[in-house]
Design an enzyme around this catalytic site. Sequence first.
Site, short mmCIF file in Angstrom:
data_model
loop_
_atom_site.label_atom_id
_atom_site.label_comp_id
_atom_site.label_asym_id
_atom_site.label_seq_id
_atom_site.Cartn_x
_atom_site.Cartn_y
_atom_site.Cartn_z
CB ALA A 29 0.29 6.30 -5.43
CG ASP A 30 -0.14 2.58 0.23
OD1 ASP A 30 -1.00 3.23 0.85
OD2 ASP A 30 0.73 1.91 0.81
CB THR A 31 4.80 5.29 -0.23
OG1 THR A 31 4.61 5.96 -1.48
CG2 THR A 31 6.30 5.14 0.03
N GLY A 45 3.68 1.80 -4.84
CA GLY A 45 2.83 1.12 -5.80
C GLY A 45 1.86 2.11 -6.42
#
Length: 302
Positions: A176-178, A213
Amino acid sequence: MATRRLIASIWPAALITALETPILRHSRDIRTFCTVRARPSGNTLNYGRWRWKYGPGGSFPRHSRGRLLSFARSRAKSGTIGKTIALAGGVSGISFSSGAGEGEHKKQRRLILASKSPRRRELLGSLGFEFQVRTQDVDEIVSEEIPPKDVAEYLAIKKANASIPFLSPDEVLVSADTVVLLDDEVLGKPADRKDAINTLLKLSGRSHLVITGVCVLDSIGNKVSFSDVATVTFRELTQREIEYYVDVYKPFDKAGSYGIQDWIGMVAIHRLEGSYYTVMGLPVSKLYSTLTKDFAFDIVAS
């Protein structure tokens, strides 16, 4: 309901009819031809430690859908030589298990979290899944051609792809990435105290987007990626409040220089549209649905 035919030459004269349902949305239209070596034993087809169980007349029960398709795709990639299975995309009605039975298969299927974030570890654990943390170093350089709203999902996929060579066949990985967007500007993690303060001054009194994401994949080609968006509105913050937050909470590992679960989330957020957990770093509802429906995971009692 429309039907598709699954032709399996590994069992003499077996013609298996299965109901078509969207079991693997990302694989629905795939036509897979693979070769396997298999041997019949009672009502089970054996291939190494893998087992396909079937009922009277060679039909398969309608559960554990999609696993045979995944297996077939992995065999096709590995080029195993033997008899041929032809699979039509969108096939369901397959029972597939590993080792002695389906329960054992679920125990052997391991979930890997590719993130060092303690918040993501907390959220994934709260969903009821057992998992391990395993990360790879990945540069987070993003081409200017990537639209700002797609950056989080792009980076999540990039992180997941970096781990593929290290995945075992029984492992499923979540990455995940924010990112925080203000006027289409990506506000990443602050470089230092000054950068964090300046970022919070930009966010003060305004609305911004938080996009997380996610990518979920395994080593045999199954992949689902998505992003989730929340809109966060800050009230006006004073210089003293901003400096207090940065000095006490040190948000240097957080996109946008803040964590919604921190003090600033309690005193500064005027309005939130979307998921609190997306802002925290993991859209847990969408992830839970993906793991249970597309990757056949089940929650584990403590």
